[in-house]
Design a protein around this motif. Structure first.
Motif, short mmCIF file in Angstrom:
data_model
loop_
_atom_site.label_atom_id
_atom_site.label_comp_id
_atom_site.label_asym_id
_atom_site.label_seq_id
_atom_site.Cartn_x
_atom_site.Cartn_y
_atom_site.Cartn_z
N LYS A 62 0.71 -1.24 0.14
CA LYS A 62 -0.10 0.05 0.09
C LYS A 62 0.88 1.25 0.08
N VAL A 63 2.11 1.25 0.39
CA VAL A 63 2.77 2.39 0.55
C VAL A 63 3.98 2.50 -0.39
N LEU A 64 4.28 1.40 -0.91
CA LEU A 64 5.44 1.43 -1.87
C LEU A 64 5.12 1.44 -3.43
N SER A 65 5.35 2.53 -4.07
CA SER A 65 5.25 2.59 -5.54
C SER A 65 6.48 2.95 -6.27
N VAL A 66 7.21 1.54 -6.31
CA VAL A 66 8.74 1.83 -6.97
C VAL A 66 8.61 1.17 -8.21
N ALA A 67 9.79 1.45 -8.94
CA ALA A 67 9.85 0.82 -10.26
C ALA A 67 9.87 -0.85 -10.34
N GLN A 68 10.27 -1.21 -9.12
CA GLN A 68 10.40 -2.87 -9.07
C GLN A 68 8.79 -3.35 -9.03
N MET A 69 7.91 -2.68 -8.70
CA MET A 69 6.50 -3.10 -8.43
C MET A 69 5.86 -2.81 -10.04
N ASP A 173 10.57 5.88 3.12
CA ASP A 173 10.80 7.11 2.43
C ASP A 173 12.06 7.14 1.87
N ALA A 174 13.24 6.41 2.38
CA ALA A 174 14.57 6.63 1.51
C ALA A 174 14.46 5.60 0.53
N LEU A 175 13.89 4.59 0.73
CA LEU A 175 13.70 3.72 -0.86
C LEU A 175 12.85 4.45 -1.85
N ARG A 176 11.80 5.22 -1.51
CA ARG A 176 11.19 5.88 -2.43
C ARG A 176 11.88 7.10 -3.08
N ARG A 177 12.48 7.68 -2.11
CA ARG A 177 13.45 8.95 -2.63
C ARG A 177 14.69 8.48 -3.81
N ALA A 178 15.10 7.22 -3.14
CA ALA A 178 16.36 6.42 -3.92
C ALA A 178 15.81 6.14 -5.52
N PHE A 184 14.30 9.73 -12.25
CA PHE A 184 14.29 10.96 -12.78
C PHE A 184 15.51 11.92 -12.69
N GLY A 185 16.51 11.21 -12.05
CA GLY A 185 18.00 11.78 -11.94
C GLY A 185 17.71 13.41 -11.00
N GLY A 186 16.85 13.50 -10.23
CA GLY A 186 16.97 14.60 -9.53
C GLY A 186 16.77 16.10 -10.33
N GLN A 187 16.25 15.81 -11.60
CA GLN A 187 15.99 16.89 -12.27
C GLN A 187 14.50 17.60 -12.15
N ILE A 188 14.68 18.79 -12.42
CA ILE A 188 13.24 19.51 -12.33
C ILE A 188 12.46 19.33 -13.60
N ILE A 189 11.52 18.73 -13.17
CA ILE A 189 10.47 18.51 -14.54
C ILE A 189 9.47 19.57 -14.51
#
Length: 195
Positions: A62-69, A173-178, A184-189
């Motif tokens: 419910k709380v993870l929304s990362v690329a591996q999923m 939170d750390a996993l989602r930030r990573a 997205f490479g930390g770029q401003i979109i």
């Protein structure tokens, strides 16, 4: 298992926050038991370990929304536009193609009869009991440990629950930030259009 015998006399049995009248349970006892009831309870942690892990996995989904999923599936619809969802379906991300999509139980109701609809979705975490390991355990085993401990402590109303949940939340939170940085490479979109 632990066994406890009670007579048919009116009494209260308590465990945790539940209070169960013993007289009511004796009403359902057959006459062959001659007024005695045997209550069997399972051991606290070992018998429930699998349950704690599964519940931790469901809560993490419910709380993870990362690329591996992230996953993609092509759904083949019947004449009414209904198709079964993938077995590992957790949450919908996007629908590709014509028509809309509604989810009811384990089916997708589309506006495309006898056709194909592509969905992008978040997959469930592969269960540890069935697979022995998964991408999250390989990536950050501490998240699993904290999630299972949070389940154990919450079930026992243990005061260690709150700090465990805080530690779990900071790891998630750390996993989602990573994950965001890697994608997205930390770029401003800037998402803006013609005004």
């Amino acid at each position: 298992p632990t066994r406890s015998r009670t007579s048919a006399d009116s009494a209260l049995t308590c465990r945790g926050a539940a209070v169960i009248p013993a007289l009511r349970s004796s009403i359902w006892v057959s006459l062959r038991c001659s007024g005695s009831t045997t209550v069997t309870t399972s051991p606290e942690f070992p018998a429930r370990a699998g349950h704690y892990v599964q519940q931790a996995e469901r809560d993490l989904e419910k709380v993870l929304s990362v690329a591996q999923m992230e996953a993609v599936a092509d759904l083949s619809t019947d004449g009414d536009g209904i198709a079964p969802l993938p077995a590992d379906f957790s949450r919908l991300r996007a629908v590709q193609g014509n028509g809309g999509l509604a989810i009811s139980g384990s089916d997708a109701w589309t506006g495309v009869p006898s056709g194909t609809v592509r969905i992008h979705y978040y997959a469930r975490l592969p269960g540890l009991e069935a697979n022995g390991t998964n991408w999250l355990l390989d990536t950050d085993p501490e998240i699993y440990i904290q999630a299972v401990l949070a389940q154990v402590y919450a079930s026992r109303l243990d005061e260690r629950s709150a700090p465990t949940v805080q530690t779990l939340q900071s790891r998630v939170d750390a996993l989602r930030r990573a994950d965001k940085l890697s994608r997205f490479g930390g770029q401003i979109i800037d998402i803006s259009g013609v005004v």
